[in-house]
Every structure is written in C-alpha cells, then in structure tokens.
Design an enzyme around this catalytic site. Structure first.
Site, PDB file in Angstrom:
ATOM      1  N   ASN A 133      42.745 155.462  39.303  1.00  0.00           N
ATOM      2  CA  ASN A 133      43.144 154.962  40.616  1.00  0.00           C
ATOM      3  C   ASN A 133      43.391 153.462  40.466  1.00  0.00           C
ATOM      4  OD1 ASN A 133      43.390 154.116  43.237  1.00  0.00           O
ATOM      5  ND2 ASN A 133      41.289 154.652  43.860  1.00  0.00           N
TER       6      ASN A 133
ATOM      7  N   LYS B 153      44.489 151.411  42.548  1.00  0.00           N
ATOM      8  CA  LYS B 153      44.289 150.660  43.799  1.00  0.00           C
ATOM      9  C   LYS B 153      45.464 149.696  44.009  1.00  0.00           C
ATOM     10  CE  LYS B 153      39.377 151.500  43.357  1.00  0.00           C
ATOM     11  NZ  LYS B 153      38.013 151.108  43.649  1.00  0.00           N
TER      12      LYS B 153
ATOM     13  N   HIS C 102      39.414 158.190  50.146  1.00  0.00           N
ATOM     14  CA  HIS C 102      38.708 157.204  49.314  1.00  0.00           C
ATOM     15  C   HIS C 102      37.829 156.326  50.206  1.00  0.00           C
ATOM     16  CE1 HIS C 102      37.918 153.835  46.667  1.00  0.00           C
ATOM     17  NE2 HIS C 102      38.169 154.662  45.672  1.00  0.00           N
TER      18      HIS C 102
ATOM     19  N   GLU D 246      37.361 153.284  50.294  1.00  0.00           N
ATOM     20  CA  GLU D 246      38.037 152.078  50.805  1.00  0.00           C
ATOM     21  C   GLU D 246      38.909 152.421  52.016  1.00  0.00           C
ATOM     22  OE1 GLU D 246      39.570 150.956  46.974  1.00  0.00           O
ATOM     23  OE2 GLU D 246      37.518 150.526  46.354  1.00  0.00           O
TER      24      GLU D 246
ATOM     25  N   GLU E 149      32.051 159.801  44.739  1.00  0.00           N
ATOM     26  CA  GLU E 149      32.064 158.364  44.457  1.00  0.00           C
ATOM     27  C   GLU E 149      31.050 157.669  45.358  1.00  0.00           C
ATOM     28  OE1 GLU E 149      36.102 157.120  42.576  1.00  0.00           O
ATOM     29  OE2 GLU E 149      36.182 156.815  44.722  1.00  0.00           O
TER      30      GLU E 149
ATOM     31  N   GLY F  39      33.212 149.490  42.015  1.00  0.00           N
ATOM     32  CA  GLY F  39      33.586 148.098  41.774  1.00  0.00           C
ATOM     33  C   GLY F  39      32.400 147.158  41.636  1.00  0.00           C
TER      34      GLY F  39
ATOM     35  N   SER G 289      32.318 152.700  38.848  1.00  0.00           N
ATOM     36  CA  SER G 289      31.976 151.926  37.647  1.00  0.00           C
ATOM     37  C   SER G 289      31.933 152.765  36.369  1.00  0.00           C
ATOM     38  CB  SER G 289      30.659 151.167  37.865  1.00  0.00           C
ATOM     39  OG  SER G 289      30.812 150.235  38.922  1.00  0.00           O
TER      40      SER G 289
HETATM   41  P1  13P Z   1      35.554 151.384  39.949  1.00  0.00           P
HETATM   42  O1  13P Z   1      35.724 152.247  38.692  1.00  0.00           O
HETATM   43  O2  13P Z   1      36.264 150.076  39.853  1.00  0.00           O
HETATM   44  O3  13P Z   1      34.119 151.273  40.330  1.00  0.00           O
HETATM   45  O4  13P Z   1      36.286 152.184  41.138  1.00  0.00           O
HETATM   46  C1  13P Z   1      36.020 153.515  41.312  1.00  0.00           C
HETATM   47  C2  13P Z   1      36.951 154.065  42.315  1.00  0.00           C
HETATM   48  O5  13P Z   1      36.901 153.693  43.483  1.00  0.00           O
HETATM   49  C3  13P Z   1      37.945 155.053  41.878  1.00  0.00           C
HETATM   50  O6  13P Z   1      38.579 155.657  42.939  1.00  0.00           O
END
Ligand code: 13P
Length: 252
Positions: free
Chosen positions: A9, A11, A96, A98, A168, A174, A214
């Site tokens: 992803n 982002k 997601h 976010e 997740e 992150g 992560s």
């Molecule tokens: P990170 O791997 O940066 O923690 O993000 C995970 C994520 O949100 C994948 O959709």
C-alpha cells in the site's frame, strides 16, 4: 493450503516517475517471475494506468487504495469501481484505518464500498483493526467483531469468498511498533473463528487474512509463519524495492 499474499500500500507516495522507477525495479527482480506468493501493488490513482501497462505479462497484480460506492454522478473528487476496473485494477483496499479515522468512514460506508467493489468484480482488501486505546481497554475483540459483522452486512458467503481480510492494529501502523507474532496470531485466529461461526468452516479455512502494521524485512518471516497469517499488507517498507522484495521472499 492457502496462498500467501503480500500487498504494498503505497499510500499518498510516489508521483508518476517515481512509480515507474519502483515498479520497474520490482518487476525486474526475481519476485516478478516464478514466485508462489501473490504480489499486489497499490499505487496512488494517478499511477494506476501506467502501472497496469508496466505490469502486463508479469504475475504482479494491481490494486487501488480506495473507491467510492456510487457508480457515477456528482461526487466531485471520487472514483468508482468501474473506473478502477477500466485501468486494470483487480483489487481495492477498503476500510483502511486512515480512511476510517482521517476521512471518518463508518462501518456502514465501508459495507457499501465492499458491496460496490464486489458487484464490479473488484476484490476488496478489507482492513480491520483496533486503536491503542481500544486494546488497552480490552476491547480488541469487540471492535474486530463489530467491524467484521457490520462491514460484511448483507453479503453472501460466496461474495465474502472474494474478500481478502487485513488485520491492521492501528497502533502498529507507521509507528515502527509491530504486533508481536503472538498478538497478531491471536486476532487472526479470532477472525477465522468468527467467520466459521457466522458462515462456515469452508469459508473460515479458505479466507486469506493478511497482517499489516510496521511489517519489515526483519519481522516479516516470523509474522507470516503463524498458522493464521496469510501474508502482509505493507506500508512504509513497500516504498523501496529492496525491502519490499525481501518481505515477499520471506513469505515463500
Ligand atoms: P506501515 O507498514 O507503514 O506500518 O503501514 C501499514 C499499512 O497501513 C498498510 O496498509
């Protein structure tokens, strides 16, 4: 035996030229060829069409990061499932964290998006996960249960078979702080048991549940070695070809 799926992803990262570079590096590496693990790249909307052209003839699939549930109309700034199909997407990330937090998407909206994606033959990567506060208040399983039940409302078992689940935990995204393999496995098992109870053993045995939060080259193997973890949804570490390739290699 379930196939392992590793998805990246991206982002809101990588303009068109950076996307071309990253895809070229990935597809020219060993993982572009004879890997058993299924690989999905989810670049931003603006790179999808080019990504599709670059990935033609490889075993790497294309996914989008979001979509709207209406087919078309006066929804300024939104993108429909059909539009994603028209640029070669096979997958779409839905729900997601976010999107849930920054853009205030509810379980109800996520349910509408899952339905619209499935109706248009797009396979959703359906994200669920608890916040740190919810985990600390011992609410993890309640939150996961609500997200699964409300997110899948009115979908048939045969439709749900086309969904990839992604656990997740929000506190691991992150932050560099991944769930331990034990913590992740515990929730994955919970999701599988819930699907067995609500639907069937067949669904529960065959559904793919990825872990995200992560994931890095140095923790990927241990996480993906857990019996109920079928791959990874990778954020930060998918933005460099070397770390993404290492994560895919550890799924093999
Ligand atoms: P990170 O791997 O940066 O923690 O993000 C995970 C994520 O949100 C994948 O959709």
């Amino acid at each position: 035996m379930r196939t392992k799926i590793v998805a990246g992803n991206w982002k809101m990262n990588n303009d068109l030229s950076a996307s071309i570079n990253l895809i070229s590096e990935i597809k020219n590496s060993s993982i572009g060829k004879n890997f058993k693990t299924k690989i999905i790249l989810c670049p931003p909307f603006t790179s999808l069409e080019t990504a599709n052209a670059l990935l033609k003839g490889t075993k790497i699939s294309l996914g989008a990061q979001n979509m709207y549930y209406e087919e078309n109309g006066a929804y300024t700034g939104e993108i429909s499932a059909k539009m994603l199909k028209s640029v070669g997407c096979e997958f779409v990330i839905i729900g997601h964290s976010e999107r849930r937090t920054i853009f205030e998407e509810s379980d109800e909206i996520i349910n509408l998006k899952l339905k619209a994606a499935l109706k248009n033959n797009l396979k959703p990567i359906f994200c669920i996960g608890e916040t740190l506060e919810e985990r600390e208040k011992d609410k993890t399983f309640d939150v996961i249960r609500r997200q699964v039940i409300d997110g899948l409302k009115d979908l048939s078992e045969s439709e749900i078979q086309n969904i990839i689940f992604a656990y997740e935990p929000v506190w691991a995204i992150g932050t560099g702080k991944n769930a331990t393999p034990y913590q992740a496995q515990e929730v994955h098992k919970f999701i599988r048991d819930l699907l067995q109870k609500e639907y069937s053993t067949y669904l529960s045995d065959n559904i793919i549940i990825q872990y995200g939060g992560s994931v890095k080259p140095d923790n990927a193997s241990e996480l993906m070695a857990q019996p109920d973890i079928d791959g990874a949804l990778v954020g930060g570490a998918c933005l460099r070809s070397d770390s993404f390739i290492k994560i895919v290699e550890s799924a093999e």
